[in-house]
Design a protein around this motif. Structure first.
Motif, PDB file in Angstrom:
ATOM      1  N   TYR A 266       0.854  -1.377  -0.500  1.00  0.00           N
ATOM      2  CA  TYR A 266       0.617   0.154  -0.194  1.00  0.00           C
ATOM      3  C   TYR A 266       1.208   1.221   0.106  1.00  0.00           C
ATOM      4  O   TYR A 266       0.442   2.490   0.694  1.00  0.00           O
ATOM      5  CB  TYR A 266      -0.817   0.330   0.940  1.00  0.00           C
ATOM      6  N   ASN A 267       1.621   1.220  -0.139  1.00  0.00           N
ATOM      7  CA  ASN A 267       2.579   2.708  -0.769  1.00  0.00           C
ATOM      8  C   ASN A 267       2.593   3.075  -1.900  1.00  0.00           C
ATOM      9  O   ASN A 267       2.080   2.450  -3.159  1.00  0.00           O
ATOM     10  CB  ASN A 267       4.097   2.061  -0.931  1.00  0.00           C
ATOM     11  N   THR A 268       2.422   4.616  -1.737  1.00  0.00           N
ATOM     12  CA  THR A 268       2.179   5.163  -3.555  1.00  0.00           C
ATOM     13  C   THR A 268       3.893   5.729  -3.072  1.00  0.00           C
ATOM     14  O   THR A 268       4.231   7.052  -2.242  1.00  0.00           O
ATOM     15  CB  THR A 268       1.129   6.228  -3.339  1.00  0.00           C
ATOM     16  N   THR A 269       4.780   5.366  -4.726  1.00  0.00           N
ATOM     17  CA  THR A 269       5.885   5.699  -5.040  1.00  0.00           C
ATOM     18  C   THR A 269       5.855   6.534  -6.414  1.00  0.00           C
ATOM     19  O   THR A 269       5.641   6.007  -7.136  1.00  0.00           O
ATOM     20  CB  THR A 269       6.438   4.804  -4.991  1.00  0.00           C
ATOM     21  N   SER A 270       6.616   7.313  -6.576  1.00  0.00           N
ATOM     22  CA  SER A 270       7.428   7.879  -7.025  1.00  0.00           C
ATOM     23  C   SER A 270       8.561   8.888  -7.829  1.00  0.00           C
ATOM     24  O   SER A 270       9.035   8.542  -7.026  1.00  0.00           O
ATOM     25  CB  SER A 270       6.531   9.614  -8.256  1.00  0.00           C
ATOM     26  N   ASP A 271       9.091   8.646  -9.249  1.00  0.00           N
ATOM     27  CA  ASP A 271      10.201   9.008  -9.534  1.00  0.00           C
ATOM     28  C   ASP A 271      11.624   8.954  -8.136  1.00  0.00           C
ATOM     29  O   ASP A 271      12.340   9.549  -8.145  1.00  0.00           O
ATOM     30  CB  ASP A 271      10.084  11.066  -9.615  1.00  0.00           C
ATOM     31  N   ASN A 272      11.459   7.006  -8.644  1.00  0.00           N
ATOM     32  CA  ASN A 272      12.336   6.619  -7.901  1.00  0.00           C
ATOM     33  C   ASN A 272      13.299   5.979  -8.461  1.00  0.00           C
ATOM     34  O   ASN A 272      12.276   5.712  -9.265  1.00  0.00           O
ATOM     35  CB  ASN A 272      12.393   5.902  -6.318  1.00  0.00           C
ATOM     36  N   GLU A 273      14.885   5.380  -8.887  1.00  0.00           N
ATOM     37  CA  GLU A 273      15.094   4.920  -9.838  1.00  0.00           C
ATOM     38  C   GLU A 273      14.904   4.095  -9.917  1.00  0.00           C
ATOM     39  O   GLU A 273      14.349   3.499 -11.126  1.00  0.00           O
ATOM     40  CB  GLU A 273      16.422   4.846 -10.038  1.00  0.00           C
ATOM     41  N   SER A 274      14.247   3.303  -9.223  1.00  0.00           N
ATOM     42  CA  SER A 274      14.082   1.768  -9.292  1.00  0.00           C
ATOM     43  C   SER A 274      13.050   1.373  -7.765  1.00  0.00           C
ATOM     44  O   SER A 274      12.549   2.202  -6.957  1.00  0.00           O
ATOM     45  CB  SER A 274      14.772   0.682  -8.818  1.00  0.00           C
ATOM     46  N   PHE A 275      11.734   0.830  -8.172  1.00  0.00           N
ATOM     47  CA  PHE A 275      10.861   0.561  -6.751  1.00  0.00           C
ATOM     48  C   PHE A 275      11.652  -0.314  -5.858  1.00  0.00           C
ATOM     49  O   PHE A 275      11.726   0.079  -4.504  1.00  0.00           O
ATOM     50  CB  PHE A 275       9.860  -0.038  -7.363  1.00  0.00           C
ATOM     51  N   THR A 276      12.103  -1.717  -6.336  1.00  0.00           N
ATOM     52  CA  THR A 276      13.099  -2.191  -5.324  1.00  0.00           C
ATOM     53  C   THR A 276      13.579  -3.416  -6.542  1.00  0.00           C
ATOM     54  O   THR A 276      14.009  -3.366  -7.148  1.00  0.00           O
ATOM     55  CB  THR A 276      11.604  -3.361  -4.689  1.00  0.00           C
TER      56      THR A 276
END
Length: 420
Positions: free
Chosen positions: A238-248
């Protein structure tokens, strides 16, 4: 978005405060960066302490509370070495009005927690040379904190287990811990982590994680919303992620170390950056593998300039399971070793997903399709009417979708993080 039945920090403080009144040893201490005095007793807002140095010397007991005045700023490390109990955690929070109390560098860690059973909320950790929050104890809750401008927003060290990071803002941790030219070392750049997990059985839930994206000589850019290394059975949901080079990205090293059984569910992953990826894992032929039993279910991904998932160096069904994901990318949608080897045993366990992109290097499961998922936009990953993701998913056993819509009692599950 916040429709979940969770206990706000204010109520948690009230609850612990009630315990404190019942237990004579419990106390509340106040800290004011502007008007405090370390010679005062610290037990009222009018007799608050001033410095982190004073707080770090106090012998805290189960049920005690440390409360920092909002709008204040402290340079140095807040060290929390005492432990609470499950019934009476030590609470660290804020009072007054205004911005979150800020604890910052230049120091290695802004907040360093070696005790267990602590509830920490309403603090900002910013500008430190390693971690905003470094957790080295067990059963620690970070709730409504902010971590920014560090190498890593939240670091969970090896041996730190059963912690929870929730409802927090983790952003723009863009420092690199290693950044060397390729002619010096072609594969050692590291840094820009939102949450770096080395421990087991941690829950990372309902956070906003954005902007972990930094220059790298080796990779062009580097960074991750959540990176797991030598950590097992962690739940990222349930995380909202944006503009990271990778999610995981996941890996392991060292004799006896593993990074197995991690689950990623109902996360939204978007990026407008020049490069990016959703998930990177590997098998036994990798020098940082194998990573076994990774499960990614009901995630929604939109990375116009990036890639989807990669499972290499010995991929197989026991390495990666993908179910009910919706992934739209501009480059490679997915990769498994079977694409090159022709050996079906080197295929990920993939099904019931919707994919859109330019390169496919994996075999789709029998219920997966290549199609435009009809997201509302590249950053709002709710589904439009007619989306091929509607009805394509399966019940993964989670109580809500990312918008908080209950999933109990429905019979037709959608792929992706949002139930139409």
């Amino acid at each position: 978005m916040r429709k979940f039945a969770v206990v706000p920090l204010a109520l948690l403080l009230l609850s612990v405060g009630s315990i404190a009144h019942a237990a004579p040893a419990a106390a509340t201490y106040y800290v004011d960066a502007a008007a405090g005095n370390d010679a005062a007793n610290g037990i009222t807002a009018g007799t608050a302490w001033r410095s982190l140095a004073k707080v770090n010397t106090v012998a805290l007991h189960p049920g005690d509370t440390i409360s920092f005045k909002r709008g204040g700023s402290w340079n140095g490390t807040l060290t929390l070495s005492a432990s609470g109990t499950e019934e009476a955690p030590i609470v660290v929070g804020a009072y007054g009005t205004g911005n979150l109390p800020k604890i910052g560098g230049p120091v290695t860690n802004c907040v360093h927690v070696t005790g267990s059973h602590l509830a920490i909320g309403d603090l900002r950790a910013s500008g430190c040379d390693w971690a905003g929050f470094e957790l080295a104890g067990d059963d620690i809750v970070l709730d409504t904190v902010q971590a920014d401008a560090n190498v890593v927003g939240v670091s969970i060290v090896d041996g730190s287990d059963s912690n929870t990071i929730r409802w927090s803002t983790i952003k723009d941790n863009t420092k690199m811990s290693k950044l060397t030219p390729k002619e010096v070392n072609p594969d050692d750049d590291s840094g820009a982590f939102g949450v770096l997990v080395h421990g087991n059985d941690n829950v990372i839930s309902r956070n906003v994680i954005s902007g972990q994206y930094a220059f790298s000589y080796d990779y062009g850019f580097d960074g991750a919303a959540v990176e797991i290394f030598n950590g097992n059975r962690n739940l990222i949901e349930y995380n909202t992620t944006s503009d990271n080079e990778s999610f995981t990205e996941l890996g392991r090293n060292g004799t006896g170390k593993t990074a197995d059984g991690n689950v990623f569910a109902y996360n939204s992953v978007t990026s407008t950056k020049a490069q990016g990826a959703f998930l990177v894992t590997r098998g036994a032929r990798s020098n940082i593998g194998p990573v076994r039993g990774t499960v990614a279910v009901n995630n929604s991904v939109s990375i116009p300039n990036g890639d989807g998932w990669s499972c290499d160096a010995g991929c197989g069904a026991g390495i990666l399971k993908l179910r009910s994901n919706v992934i739209k990318v501009g480059k490679k949608v997915g990769y498994e070793d079977a694409f090159d080897s022709g050996d079906p045993a080197e295929s990920a366990d993939e099904d019931r997903s919707v994919y859109a992109g330019s390169v496919y290097q994996f075999a789709l499961g029998p219920n997966s399709v290549k199609a435009d998922p009809l997201f509302t936009s590249s950053t709002d990953l709710r589904l439009k009417a007619g989306s091929p993701a509607i009805g394509r998913g399966e019940n993964a056993g989670f109580p809500y979708d990312l918008a908080g819509k209950p999933l109990a009692g429905i019979t037709r599950f959608d792929a992706g993080a949002y139930q139409f």
